[in-house]
Design a protein around this motif. Structure first.
Motif, PDB file in Angstrom:
ATOM      1  N   LYS A   2       3.605  17.099 -13.584  1.00 25.12           N
ATOM      2  CA  LYS A   2       3.603  17.769 -14.880  1.00 25.12           C
ATOM      3  C   LYS A   2       3.308  16.711 -15.931  1.00 25.12           C
ATOM      4  CE  LYS A   2       6.710  20.766 -15.395  1.00 25.12           C
ATOM      5  NZ  LYS A   2       7.896  21.609 -15.583  1.00 25.12           N
ATOM      6  N   ASP A  41      -2.677  15.802  -6.392  1.00 24.37           N
ATOM      7  CA  ASP A  41      -2.167  16.235  -7.699  1.00 24.37           C
ATOM      8  C   ASP A  41      -2.589  15.255  -8.793  1.00 24.37           C
ATOM      9  OD1 ASP A  41      -0.239  18.561  -6.975  1.00 24.37           O
ATOM     10  OD2 ASP A  41       0.292  16.961  -5.589  1.00 24.37           O
ATOM     11  N   LEU A  45      -5.086  16.123 -12.028  1.00 25.89           N
ATOM     12  CA  LEU A  45      -4.669  15.959 -13.424  1.00 25.89           C
ATOM     13  C   LEU A  45      -5.492  14.894 -14.147  1.00 25.89           C
ATOM     14  CD1 LEU A  45      -0.841  16.456 -13.091  1.00 25.89           C
ATOM     15  CD2 LEU A  45      -2.445  17.926 -14.303  1.00 25.89           C
ATOM     16  N   LYS A  48      -8.749  16.583 -15.032  1.00 27.64           N
ATOM     17  CA  LYS A  48      -8.539  17.584 -16.083  1.00 27.64           C
ATOM     18  C   LYS A  48      -8.313  16.909 -17.436  1.00 27.64           C
ATOM     19  CE  LYS A  48      -7.856  21.671 -15.640  1.00 27.64           C
ATOM     20  NZ  LYS A  48      -8.760  22.828 -15.795  1.00 27.64           N
ATOM     21  N   LEU A 143       0.322  20.458 -18.854  1.00 28.35           N
ATOM     22  CA  LEU A 143      -0.442  20.741 -17.637  1.00 28.35           C
ATOM     23  C   LEU A 143       0.420  20.497 -16.410  1.00 28.35           C
ATOM     24  CD1 LEU A 143      -3.933  19.033 -18.201  1.00 28.35           C
ATOM     25  CD2 LEU A 143      -3.382  21.454 -18.332  1.00 28.35           C
ATOM     26  N   SER A 145       0.075  20.303 -12.065  1.00 31.24           N
ATOM     27  CA  SER A 145      -0.876  20.271 -10.960  1.00 31.24           C
ATOM     28  C   SER A 145      -0.766  21.586 -10.191  1.00 31.24           C
ATOM     29  CB  SER A 145      -0.598  19.074 -10.073  1.00 31.24           C
ATOM     30  OG  SER A 145       0.713  19.097  -9.567  1.00 31.24           O
TER      31      SER A 145
END
Length: 148
Positions: A2, A41, A45, A48, A143, A145
């Motif tokens: 997160k 993960d 991230l 992104k 955000l 994952s």
């Protein structure tokens, strides 16, 4: 994983009154890691975040990424993102990964961002830190994952 993302004009992190990381315009990241998180993960991230279009273009539309503006990233580990406050008034941090596991994945996440050509400053993993920033907007995005 997160990540709390804050678009900022500047940010810095201090440990015992000493600045250990500082940036100008860019992104301040608070990064939490849980037991099930893997490099997949971290990769998701990092991809992104590097391409997240939350900076304004000439038409004042959020259309530019941190890469587009040649911005920097200040990444700070934050196990408290996995604090569970559903029962009682004291958070339970059982969902946060153990430090020896979390630090390895946190370091890998930062390496992945650097591999995209981004300047990445960090705090000091596990330390008591003072974090300062000027949130620009304000713009704050959270955000997770895919496995979260």
């Amino acid at each position: 994983m997160k990540v709390v993302i804050q678009r900022c004009k500047q940010a810095q992190v201090k440990v015992q009154e000493e600045v250990v990381g500082a940036i100008g315009a860019g992104l301040m990241l608070l990064v939490g890691i849980t037991h099930e998180d893997t490099e997949k993960d971290a990769t998701y991230l990092a991809d992104k975040i590097a391409g997240l279009r939350i900076f304004e273009d000439d038409d004042e539309k959020m259309n530019l990424s941190v890469q587009d503006i040649s911005g920097s990233i200040l990444s700070v580990s934050q196990f408290t993102l996995y604090g569970d406050c559903r029962k009682g008034k004291r958070p339970n941090f059982m969902a946060a990964a153990r430090p020896e596991t979390a630090e390895v994945l946190y370091d890998r996440f930062n390496e992945l961002l650097r591999a995209k050509g981004l300047e990445v400053q960090t705090g000091q993993f596990g330390a008591d830190m003072d974090v300062e920033l000027t949130n620009w907007g304000p713009v704050t995005i959270i955000l997770d994952s895919p496995q979260a």
